[in-house]
Write a protein that holds these residues in place. Structure first.
Motif: not given
Ligand SMILES: NC(=O)C1=CN([C@@H]2O[C@H](COP(=O)(O)OP(=O)(O)OC[C@H]3O[C@@H](n4cnc5c(N)ncnc54)[C@H](OP(=O)(O)O)[C@@H]3O)[C@@H](O)[C@H]2O)C=CC1
Ligand SMILES: CC(=O)[C@@H](O)[C@H](O)COP(=O)(O)O
Ligand SMILES: [Mn+2]
Length: 383
Positions: A221-231
């Motif tokens: 979830i952290e990566a989704h927000w930090l890098f704006d990448i879909p799950y």
């Protein structure tokens, strides 16, 4: 000279951040800090680094600290407002958020409003309200620099790259303390066994999160927000040596990775010195010939149910990640206090998520309400 505010100074990340500050006195000055209630460690830090402001968790700790540290030396406060005051203290250039839990959310939002760069270790903040934090950071033009080792690794792999070329992020996972146990063997595991992480020395909560694999779920979830990448483009890869700290695959199928011995001072320092790199004192160089083999396995979502819950909550969005995080915080604390069994952590999280009526686009107040309601619900399950 970069003026630093450090929230969570007495913790694992906090103390390693102080190591970095101490190693480069020409680069960094600690101007404000917070800790919870570890007063002996807190006093040592105050005496050594002489910050102008210190926030502690509660009145009891505050009263004890005032007796030890005469007011003229340093201003002291307690509670949420003091945590915010520490985060936005006059002249701070960079906030290192190293508290544990969603208590770090509002100080982070306030620091962003004061255009203070955020070096973020406190992943619960992004899980709880990633959409609010990232919107705020964009609105105020503030950098969110990852401290979490996997996200620092991804951030390093992305330097010089066009984000449009990203095929997927690959977040590595050690598998945690019970990686060699079957689910049946988890029935009666102890707190002491769970705190025995195979590769890292960390605070208690994240070590339990590693054992349940919730840490990796929070990191997705952290990566989704930090890098704006879909799950759908964020994979988890079991890697028991924790030497490859994560990888990025690009659309030409090239994979770029960041490697190193497990030492959190490296990602901490990289966030503080970005885009430069300085030496890390006494850090152990990685000699791959000494390592020999590196191992990789697919993540098993049945073995690690918390990982599945995290993906599910991230994809649902809204307040569901808030529920996931708050339920996990309460359940892990109960396990650490010997009140529940290890497998009840995932059981209580699932029940909290099943019960929740999701709010699609929550504001801060709704998030705070859902956070508290979830904690209250899990407490009824514990007692
Ligand atoms: N440790 C690691 O290697 C890594 C940690 N992280 C993340 O970094 C964050 C910190 O982790 P870690 O350093 O391990 O945690 P620790 O438990 O070691 O330290 C937590 C810090 O927060 C303080 N604290 C705890 N609760 C409160 C509260 N309610 N109000 C104010 N202060 C509080 C503690 O104070 P005190 O002890 O004085 O009570 C301590 O200073 C977490 O979000 C974790 O997931 C991410 C990657 C790696
Ligand atoms: C050091 C760090 O960033 C931790 O998140 C650590 O990587 C734990 O990871 P696992 O969850 O893979 O055990
Ligand atoms: Mn991590």
């Amino acid at each position: 000279m970069k003026k630093i505010s450090l929230l969570g100074a007495t913790g694992s990340i906090g103390l390693q951040t102080l190591d970095v500050i101490k190693a480069h006195p020409d680069q960094f000055k600690l101007v404000s800090m917070s800790f919870g209630s570890n007063i002996s460690s807190g006093i040592n830090i105050i005496r050594q680094f002489q910050p102008h402001f210190v926030a502690v968790k509660d009145k009891e700790t505050y009263e004890k600290l005032k007796l030890e540290i005469p007011n003229e030396e340093v201003k002291i406060g307690y509670g949420q407002n003091a945590l915010i005051e520490a985060a936005i203290f006059d002249g701070v250039d960079c906030l290192v958020n190293a508290v544990v839990g969603s208590v770090g959310l509002v100080p982070t939002l306030k620091a962003i409003e004061h255009k203070i760069t955020i070096a973020l270790a406190n992943k619960e903040t992004l899980v709880t309200a990633g959409h609010l934090v990232t919107e705020h950071a964009r609105k105020y033009g503030v950098d969110l620099l990852p401290v979490d080792s996997e996200h620092s690794a991804i951030f390093q792999c992305l330097q010089g790259e066009n984000p449009k070329n990203i095929e997927r992020l690959i977040v590595t996972a050690s598998g945690g303390s019970f990686r060699d146990k079957t689910r049946e063997e988890l029935t009666d595991v102890t707190v002491e066994q769970a705190l025995n992480h195979p590769n890292w020395s960390m605070g208690a909560k994240i070590t339990i999160d590693s054992a349940t694999m919730m840490n990796k779920g929070l990191e997705v979830i952290e990566a989704h927000w930090l890098f704006d990448i879909p799950y759908e483009k964020i994979d988890v890869l079991l890697h028991k040596e924790s030497i490859i700290h994560s990888l990025v695959e690009f659309q030409d199928h090239s994979i770029i990775a960041q490697l190193g011995t497990p030492d959190m001072r490296v990602p901490i320092q990289y966030a503080l010195t970005f885009p430069n790199r300085l030496q890390v004192k006494n850090s152990k160089r990685l000699e791959l010939w000494e390592v020999g083999k590196l191992h990789f396995e697919k993540a098993d979502f049945n073995r690690y149910k918390c990982l599945q819950f995290a993906y599910d909550s991230g994809k649902i969005g809204g307040t569901m990640p808030t529920v996931l995080n708050a339920a996990n915080e309460e359940a892990v604390a109960a396990f650490l206090n010997g009140k529940i069994k290890f497998l009840q952590i995932e059981e209580f999280i699932e029940r909290a998520m099943d019960k929740h009526e999701n709010i699609a686009h929550p504001g801060l107040e709704e998030i705070q309400e859902v956070d508290q309601q979830t904690r209250n619900f899990v407490q009824t399950l514990i007692s």
